[in-house]
Design a protein around this motif. Structure first.
Motif, short mmCIF file in Angstrom:
data_model
loop_
_atom_site.label_atom_id
_atom_site.label_comp_id
_atom_site.label_asym_id
_atom_site.label_seq_id
_atom_site.Cartn_x
_atom_site.Cartn_y
_atom_site.Cartn_z
N ILE A 108 7.39 8.38 9.04
CA ILE A 108 8.59 9.16 8.73
C ILE A 108 9.16 8.69 7.40
N LYS A 109 9.34 7.41 7.28
CA LYS A 109 9.90 6.87 6.02
C LYS A 109 8.83 6.72 4.95
N MET A 110 7.57 6.85 5.32
CA MET A 110 6.43 6.62 4.42
C MET A 110 6.60 5.27 3.70
N GLN A 111 6.62 4.23 4.55
CA GLN A 111 6.79 2.86 4.07
C GLN A 111 5.78 1.99 4.79
N ALA A 112 5.31 0.97 4.09
CA ALA A 112 4.47 -0.02 4.77
C ALA A 112 5.35 -1.17 5.24
N LEU A 113 5.16 -1.59 6.46
CA LEU A 113 5.95 -2.71 6.99
C LEU A 113 5.02 -3.87 7.27
N TYR A 114 5.28 -4.96 6.57
CA TYR A 114 4.47 -6.17 6.81
C TYR A 114 5.34 -7.18 7.54
N TYR A 115 4.78 -7.76 8.54
CA TYR A 115 5.57 -8.67 9.35
C TYR A 115 5.38 -10.10 8.91
N ASP A 116 6.46 -10.84 8.98
CA ASP A 116 6.43 -12.24 8.61
C ASP A 116 6.15 -13.05 9.87
N ALA A 117 4.93 -13.61 9.91
CA ALA A 117 4.49 -14.29 11.14
C ALA A 117 5.42 -15.46 11.47
N ASP A 118 5.92 -16.16 10.44
CA ASP A 118 6.77 -17.33 10.70
C ASP A 118 8.05 -16.94 11.41
N ALA B 274 9.53 -4.23 3.83
CA ALA B 274 9.13 -2.85 3.59
C ALA B 274 8.60 -2.75 2.17
N LYS B 275 7.38 -2.24 2.05
CA LYS B 275 6.78 -2.13 0.71
C LYS B 275 6.23 -0.73 0.53
N GLU B 276 5.78 -0.47 -0.68
CA GLU B 276 5.09 0.81 -0.91
C GLU B 276 3.77 0.82 -0.17
N ILE B 277 3.36 2.01 0.21
CA ILE B 277 2.08 2.12 0.91
C ILE B 277 0.95 1.76 -0.06
N PRO B 278 0.04 0.86 0.34
CA PRO B 278 -1.04 0.50 -0.57
C PRO B 278 -1.86 1.73 -0.96
N GLU B 279 -2.28 1.74 -2.20
CA GLU B 279 -3.07 2.83 -2.78
C GLU B 279 -4.18 3.31 -1.83
N LEU C 79 -2.99 5.58 1.01
CA LEU C 79 -2.10 6.71 0.75
C LEU C 79 -2.62 8.01 1.37
N GLU C 80 -3.91 8.25 1.15
CA GLU C 80 -4.48 9.51 1.62
C GLU C 80 -4.43 9.59 3.15
N ARG C 81 -4.82 8.49 3.79
CA ARG C 81 -4.82 8.44 5.26
C ARG C 81 -3.40 8.65 5.81
#
Ligand code: GDP
Length: 422
Positions: A182-192, A200-205, A208-210
């Motif tokens: 929905i937000k078209m954002q990549a969410l990376y979790y901090d394991a620590d 929240a980061k940009e979707i990796p290149e 994008l298509e997927r």
């Protein structure tokens, strides 16, 4: 802790054995602060598996309810047994809850047992969201599991997220996070931080298509729900976020589609979005239809035995509730009750519609994962769940109700052995 009825969620977490139900429940209890120590299923220290036999066998047999708080939602988690031999108990717990999180393993996908539980949830019209777990395991596939949910369960899942990486074959493509479609954002979790912080980061290149393809499917599912939006979608190929959320919510509550999330409960990834989704896409008690029952009062006492009765989820209706689990406790048996209508008050007397006798409600308790607290207001409103001390003869499945307004829930036909009013 008390919440307005529209913020209450009575949910079950259902799954086939080994899909990660216990781990997901643990993470939910951890994030919501209901449990202050973390359990680990592999060390036999989980909180929901508090029965010794259950812990030994590593499966969840008995139902119980645990209350927790997520943002402004008050969530009661009703433990549903996962083992296929205990379908009667599964059915009873399905009756008590309003919505469910169904956990699938991205490795095994949909198994026979998932089908059984899915059909039972259909029977009781329980709206569902799906969580495709174990994205980190070798052989995990989001897409395959998603398609199995569509085909084997004949369901309508709608992907709200896709995984970044799947399985753990190499560091590059191992599971690292999720893309919010929905937000078209990549969410990376901090394991620590155990996933309590995420970036929240940009979707990796390379994704994008997927991501666009899956978002397209999400938008199509939403557009099909509303003619006006469909027309607008044909023109612009876009739908406003507020419309997406509104239409998805209505369809999910009706059970027309199932918002679907993914992650790894073991690595904490994806559990918080599922908690948000419990608030967004699963019903409150007010969204559910009135409960049906019959009047158990014998005709000779001026009753209307056998006539059908129903109660809506309002404090203004006469009290009725269902005992769905009794747990022995050092202070006396704790009866877990779902209150469907009216108010359950400590100090009151209620009719046990099965025995025809009166039962005393002495104390009301709210049960958390590793503690419990007495209900300060001495009152539980329609829609909520509590542990009750007092009833002497109540057994699992009994209806307790207002003495002047008797109703017997869960009974298909009027039982022959009934029932003299005490
Ligand atoms: P349940 O039978 O559905 O309650 O499943 P459990 O929560 O007990 O999990 C079964 C096994 O799978 C345990 O050994 C868990 O540690 C493991 N497990 C659960 N979730 C995940 C996950 O997301 N990734 C991995 N790698 N293992 C998991």
């Amino acid at each position: 802790m008390s919440a307005s009825t529209e913020k209450i969620r009575n949910i079950g977490i259902i799954a086939h054995i080994d899909a990660g139900k216990t781990t997901t429940s643990e993470r939910i209890l951890f994030y919501t602060g209901s449990s202050h120590r973390m359990g680990n299923v592999d060390e036999g220290t989980t909180i929901t598996d508090f029965d010794e036999e259950e812990a030994k066998r590593g499966i969840t047999i008995y139902s119980a309810a645990i209350s927790c708080q997520w943002k402004d939602y008050s969530i009661n988690i009703i433990d549903t047994p996962g083992h296929v031999d205990f379908t009667a108990e599964v059915e009873r717990s399905l009756r008590v809850l309003d919505g469910a999180v169904v956990v699938f393993s991205a490795m095994e996908g949909v198994e026979a047992q998932s089908e059984t539980v899915w059909r039972q949830a259909d029977k009781y019209n329980v709206p569902r969201i799906c969580f495709i777990n174990k994205m980190d395991r070798i052989g995990a596939s989001f897409e395959r599991t998603f398609q199995e949910i569509e085909k084997r369960l004949i369901a309508k899942p709608v992907a709200m997220q896709i995984p970044i990486g799947e399985g753990s074959t190499s560091a590059d493509d191992s599971f690292q996070g999720i893309i919010d479609l929905i937000k078209m954002q990549a969410l990376y979790y901090d394991a620590d931080s155990k996933g309590s912080q995420f970036e929240a980061k940009e979707i990796p290149e390379s994704y994008l298509e997927r991501a666009q393809e899956w978002r397209g499917k999400l938008l199509e599912s939403v557009a099909e729900l509303d003619d006006e939006i469909l027309e607008q979608y044909y023109e612009t190929e876009e739908i406003a976020e507020a419309d997406i959320l509104r239409l998805l919510r209505i369809a999910a509550l009706k059970g027309d589609l199932q918002p679907t999330f993914c992650g790894s409960a073991l690595n904490y990834i994806g559990v918080q979005p599922v908690l948000d989704a419990v608030g967004n896409y699963l019903p409150s008690p007010l969204d559910r239809p009135p409960v049906e029952g019959i009047n158990p009062q014998p005709k000779k006492r001026g009753g209307k035995a056998g006539e059908s009765e129903s109660r809506g989820p309002s404090v203004d209706e006469p009290m009725c509730g269902l005992v769905f689990k009794i747990q022995a406790d050092k202070h006396g048996d704790l009866c877990f009750m779902r209150v469907y209508s009216g108010q359950l008050k400590s100090g009151s007397r209620l009719l046990n519609a099965r025995t025809g006798k009166k039962e005393l409600i002495s104390q009301l308790w709210r049960v958390h994962a590793d503690s419990r607290e007495k209900v300060e207001t001495d009152c539980i409103d329609a829609g909520d769940i509590a542990g009750v001390i007092g009833p002497k003869e109540a057994v699992t499945g009994d209806t307790l109700c207002d003495i002047r307004h008797p109703i017997l829930l869960e009974s298909i036909s009027f039982p022959e052995t009934v029932i003299s009013m005490a």
